[in-house]
Design an enzyme around this catalytic site. Structure first.
Site: not given
Ligand code: ASP
Length: 345
Positions: A33, A109
């Site tokens: 993200t 995350t």
């Molecule tokens: N969809 C994202 C990921 O690549 C979520 C994030 O990075 O917060 O994990």
């Protein structure tokens, strides 16, 4: 009046520290993200590492940055094969560059805790590896990515961060990779370290460490081409173990049970676990509760009990899976595997 204005100017103009007093920090960008532009379309991979850095011009005053784009994917697309390459890339970079103070990895995350723990268990260098990301996309409101990246670089450039393994830095908090888990799906304070607490804080003026990380035994992955398959079987009222049989059929060498409570497994799922163990599959039992321990090491657990399973201690199931994958590259002996779990508490 004149003096007040002068003082304001001094505060407002960031003066880059001379090159020799700024630590050198290498950034390895993998996506997530922090590199995306839209919450709901899942558009990770929109923003390259150059744009990430451009969004935080303050970095220039605290470090001399080099950077590479390792990948640009959502972290749900990360694989154990990616972990192997990422870990080797970081180790090779640290080996080749004695001038580096540390490395920062930007990462989605969602599976950050797994990648970070893998790096923690496989990178021997005493210099810090700091993993960061963001809960809000780069074009959001009140975004957390730039502050997280800035703090991650501060931590990676700090001498006091040496010998603490891989860490997560988000929301001004420094968490040990072993302990950190994503415990909120949405909020910027998404990560916690149940019962163990944070390692330290990225305060506005200083980096503070409260404690040393827990124990870890580092694995040598230099000769590894791949990792053994290990799956996670979730326990719930009435689970019948169909997934356990399917994992075994798919070639699992190990299964982590995310058991209820302190390691109890529903009756039919328990029978499937025993079938798997009879075929030589190693079964490790953790808890689905999100915190607390299943007695670590080899033993009898569940009610009624299953002998010869291995308890995870307070490692959550996804962390226990990472450890078991690495441990199975060294031994398939249950007692030795149990010792490895004990050595990583
Ligand atoms: N969809 C994202 C990921 O690549 C979520 C994030 O990075 O917060 O994990």
């Amino acid at each position: 009046m004149y003096l007040t204005r002068l003082a304001a100017l001094v505060v407002l103009l960031p003066i880059a520290a001379p090159a020799q007093s700024r630590p050198r920090v290498h950034i390895v960008a993998t996506g997530g993200t922090i590199a995306s532009t839209n919450y709901y379309s899942g558009q990770a991979g929109k923003i390259g590492v150059d744009a990430l850095l451009k969004a935080v011009p303050q970095l220039d005053s605290i470090a001399i940055i080099s950077a590479q784009q390792f990948a640009n994917i959502a972290s749900s697309a990360m694989t154990p094969a990616n972990w192997l390459v990422l870990s080797r890339t970081i180790s090779d970079t640290l080996r080749a560059r004695s001038d580096l103070a540390g490395v920062v990895v930007t990462h989605g995350t969602d599976t950050m805790e797994e990648t970070a723990y893998f790096l923690d268990l496989t990178i021997k260098d005493p210099r810090p590896v700091v993993v960061t990301g963001a809960m809000r996309p780069a074009d959001g409101i009140g975004i957390d990515g730039p502050a997280n990246l800035y703090n991650a670089v501060r931590v990676a450039g700090t001498h006091a961060a040496r010998d603490r393994g891989t860490m997560l830095v988000l929301n001004d908090e420094i968490l040990a990779a072993r302990d950190a888990t994503k415990s909120n799906a949405v909020r910027p304070n998404a990560f916690s370290a149940p019962y163990r607490g944070d390692l330290g804080l990225a305060e506005p003026e200083t980096i503070v460490f409260h404690r040393a990380p827990g124990r870890r035994a580092v694995f040598d992955i230099s000769a590894l081409r791949d990792l053994p398959r290990v799956d996670i079987a979730y326990s719930y009222a009435g689970s019948d173990g169909a997934e356990v049989d399917a994992f075994v059929a798919a070639g699992a060498k190990g299964i982590v049970v995310a058991a209820t409570g302190r390691g109890s497994i529903p009756p039919l799922q328990r029978q499937a676990v025993q079938r798997a163990m009879a075929k030589g599959v190693i079964v490790v039992v953790g808890t689905r509760t999100g915190s607390g321990t299943v007695p670590v090491g080899e033993g009898v657990r569940g009610s009624p009990p299953i002998p010869a399973t291995i308890g995870t201690g307070d490692l959550n199931p996804q962390k226990a899976r990472v450890l078991l994958m690495l441990a199975l590259t060294k031994t398939t002996d249950r007692r030795e595997l149990a010792k490895i779990f004990q050595a990583n508490q």
